[in-house]
Design a protein around this motif. Structure first.
Motif, mmCIF file in Angstrom:
data_model
loop_
_atom_site.group_PDB
_atom_site.id
_atom_site.type_symbol
_atom_site.label_atom_id
_atom_site.label_comp_id
_atom_site.label_asym_id
_atom_site.label_seq_id
_atom_site.Cartn_x
_atom_site.Cartn_y
_atom_site.Cartn_z
ATOM 1 N N TRP A 22 -7.464 -2.746 1.057
ATOM 2 C CA TRP A 22 -7.501 -1.544 0.216
ATOM 3 C C TRP A 22 -6.503 -1.693 -0.923
ATOM 4 O O TRP A 22 -6.811 -1.405 -2.082
ATOM 5 C CB TRP A 22 -7.174 -0.289 1.035
ATOM 6 C CG TRP A 22 -7.061 0.911 0.148
ATOM 7 C CD1 TRP A 22 -8.084 1.710 -0.276
ATOM 8 C CD2 TRP A 22 -5.870 1.415 -0.479
ATOM 9 N NE1 TRP A 22 -7.602 2.687 -1.131
ATOM 10 C CE2 TRP A 22 -6.240 2.523 -1.271
ATOM 11 C CE3 TRP A 22 -4.535 1.036 -0.455
ATOM 12 C CZ2 TRP A 22 -5.327 3.253 -2.023
ATOM 13 C CZ3 TRP A 22 -3.618 1.760 -1.214
ATOM 14 C CH2 TRP A 22 -4.008 2.855 -1.976
ATOM 15 N N PHE A 23 -5.311 -2.151 -0.602
ATOM 16 C CA PHE A 23 -4.253 -2.328 -1.595
ATOM 17 C C PHE A 23 -4.708 -3.269 -2.709
ATOM 18 O O PHE A 23 -4.539 -2.969 -3.898
ATOM 19 C CB PHE A 23 -2.984 -2.855 -0.922
ATOM 20 C CG PHE A 23 -1.916 -3.315 -1.872
ATOM 21 C CD1 PHE A 23 -1.215 -2.410 -2.639
ATOM 22 C CD2 PHE A 23 -1.613 -4.659 -1.986
ATOM 23 C CE1 PHE A 23 -0.227 -2.828 -3.523
ATOM 24 C CE2 PHE A 23 -0.634 -5.095 -2.865
ATOM 25 C CZ PHE A 23 0.064 -4.172 -3.630
ATOM 26 N N HIS A 81 7.596 6.075 4.929
ATOM 27 C CA HIS A 81 8.227 4.798 4.594
ATOM 28 C C HIS A 81 9.128 4.290 5.715
ATOM 29 O O HIS A 81 9.575 3.151 5.678
ATOM 30 C CB HIS A 81 8.995 4.921 3.277
ATOM 31 C CG HIS A 81 8.131 5.326 2.129
ATOM 32 N ND1 HIS A 81 7.219 4.487 1.548
ATOM 33 C CD2 HIS A 81 7.999 6.520 1.491
ATOM 34 C CE1 HIS A 81 6.589 5.127 0.579
ATOM 35 N NE2 HIS A 81 7.048 6.356 0.525
ATOM 36 N N LEU A 129 1.404 6.385 -7.083
ATOM 37 C CA LEU A 129 0.260 7.212 -7.466
ATOM 38 C C LEU A 129 0.478 8.684 -7.137
ATOM 39 O O LEU A 129 -0.011 9.560 -7.841
ATOM 40 C CB LEU A 129 -1.014 6.720 -6.766
ATOM 41 C CG LEU A 129 -1.505 5.333 -7.150
ATOM 42 C CD1 LEU A 129 -2.660 4.912 -6.247
ATOM 43 C CD2 LEU A 129 -1.912 5.302 -8.620
ATOM 44 N N MET A 130 1.204 8.950 -6.057
ATOM 45 C CA MET A 130 1.405 10.323 -5.578
ATOM 46 C C MET A 130 2.889 10.551 -5.270
ATOM 47 O O MET A 130 3.283 10.742 -4.123
ATOM 48 C CB MET A 130 0.558 10.550 -4.326
ATOM 49 C CG MET A 130 -0.927 10.284 -4.559
ATOM 50 S SD MET A 130 -1.892 10.340 -3.030
ATOM 51 C CE MET A 130 -1.793 12.083 -2.657
ATOM 52 N N GLU A 132 3.887 13.668 -3.209
ATOM 53 C CA GLU A 132 3.400 13.698 -1.825
ATOM 54 C C GLU A 132 4.013 12.603 -0.966
ATOM 55 O O GLU A 132 4.237 12.794 0.230
ATOM 56 C CB GLU A 132 1.867 13.546 -1.806
ATOM 57 C CG GLU A 132 1.120 14.725 -2.378
ATOM 58 C CD GLU A 132 1.092 14.763 -3.905
ATOM 59 O OE1 GLU A 132 0.664 15.778 -4.451
ATOM 60 O OE2 GLU A 132 1.515 13.766 -4.562
ATOM 61 N N PHE A 133 4.279 11.422 -1.553
ATOM 62 C CA PHE A 133 4.832 10.292 -0.809
ATOM 63 C C PHE A 133 6.032 9.689 -1.537
ATOM 64 O O PHE A 133 6.038 8.505 -1.858
ATOM 65 C CB PHE A 133 3.775 9.208 -0.583
ATOM 66 C CG PHE A 133 2.606 9.661 0.233
ATOM 67 C CD1 PHE A 133 2.747 9.886 1.592
ATOM 68 C CD2 PHE A 133 1.369 9.861 -0.355
ATOM 69 C CE1 PHE A 133 1.673 10.305 2.352
ATOM 70 C CE2 PHE A 133 0.285 10.280 0.400
ATOM 71 C CZ PHE A 133 0.441 10.505 1.754
ATOM 72 N N LEU A 188 1.007 4.007 -3.003
ATOM 73 C CA LEU A 188 0.830 5.444 -2.762
ATOM 74 C C LEU A 188 1.990 6.245 -3.348
ATOM 75 O O LEU A 188 1.795 7.313 -3.922
ATOM 76 C CB LEU A 188 0.716 5.729 -1.262
ATOM 77 C CG LEU A 188 -0.612 5.391 -0.611
ATOM 78 C CD1 LEU A 188 -0.519 5.597 0.896
ATOM 79 C CD2 LEU A 188 -1.736 6.221 -1.197
ATOM 80 N N ALA A 221 0.839 -1.207 0.000
ATOM 81 C CA ALA A 221 0.000 0.000 0.000
ATOM 82 C C ALA A 221 0.871 1.253 0.000
ATOM 83 O O ALA A 221 0.592 2.212 -0.720
ATOM 84 C CB ALA A 221 -0.940 -0.010 1.208
ATOM 85 N N LEU A 222 1.933 1.248 0.784
ATOM 86 C CA LEU A 222 2.845 2.399 0.799
ATOM 87 C C LEU A 222 3.527 2.571 -0.557
ATOM 88 O O LEU A 222 3.668 3.691 -1.053
ATOM 89 C CB LEU A 222 3.887 2.240 1.906
ATOM 90 C CG LEU A 222 3.372 2.357 3.335
ATOM 91 C CD1 LEU A 222 4.469 2.009 4.327
ATOM 92 C CD2 LEU A 222 2.826 3.745 3.599
ATOM 93 N N ALA A 268 -7.157 -1.508 -4.859
ATOM 94 C CA ALA A 268 -6.536 -0.395 -5.584
ATOM 95 C C ALA A 268 -5.685 -0.877 -6.752
ATOM 96 O O ALA A 268 -5.666 -0.227 -7.806
ATOM 97 C CB ALA A 268 -5.697 0.454 -4.628
#
Length: 190
Positions: A159-160, A97, A77-78, A81-82, A74, A70-71, A163
């Motif tokens: 969620w992962f 992280h 995708l971003m 931001e991450f 993210l 998931a990290l 997604a």
């Protein structure tokens, strides 16, 4: 006795020209015990089993952690931001992280005589794993917290999995994500 007192006594013995006494104090009060590295390697499945057993909760502080896939997603995708860096470089990697990435730690470090088995391994964040290193919990004032409940918090694993289906194009571009998908699907019995 405070550790600094030992060093003060060693230095005082050296100042008085008594190397033999300095060595004797050091060996009696704070002997050198070399850290012996023992090889260890946990598979992805073993890690996932530990993370699930502990409910994706940092067993030293009781905080929730996030499934690595998931990290990583993210970060893809971003990226502004991450941002992610495989070596965790602070100048180009978001601290999420380190703080929320689950790791595993030997409660009694192998270098201190601990065993390499599930009864001595707990989930913690990458950050806290680095801080703890080869220390015993009482030496750093930490304690073992109860595990979480995987049915209440799964580290965003579900969620992962949803997604990566929605963002299949990202999965196709990142081979590193694929291993996290396979691990999550195996753990979920898919």
């Amino acid at each position: 006795m405070e550790r600094a007192e030992t060093i003060i006594r060693v230095c005082n013995a050296l100042d008085s020209g008594d190397m033999k006494a300095a060595r004797s104090i050091a060996r009696a009060e704070w002997p050198f015990e070399p850290v012996i590295a023992k090889p260890r390697k946990m598979s992805g499945r073993q890690l996932m089993a530990i993370w699930q057993r502990d409910g994706f909760v940092d067993r030293y502080f009781g905080t929730r952690l996030i499934y690595p896939g998931a990290l990583r997603l993210l970060a893809r995708l971003m990226p502004e931001e991450f941002p992610y860096h495989r070596n965790g470089r602070a100048d180009c990697c978001h601290f999420v992280h380190w703080e929320l990435y689950p790791s595993h730690d030997h409660v009694v470090p192998l270098a201190r005589g601990g065993v390499d088995g599930p009864d001595n391994v707990v989930t913690t964040s990458m950050l806290r794993n680095q801080v703890k290193a080869n220390w015993l919990l009482d030496e750093i004032g930490w304690s073992l917290q109860p595990p979480g409940n995987i049915r209440e918090w799964d580290g965003l694993t579900r969620w992962f999995l949803g997604a990566v289906e929605r963002y299949a194009d990202v999965l196709a571009q990142d081979s590193g994500l694929k291993k996290w998908v396979l691990l999550a699907r195996t753990a979920a019995g898919r």
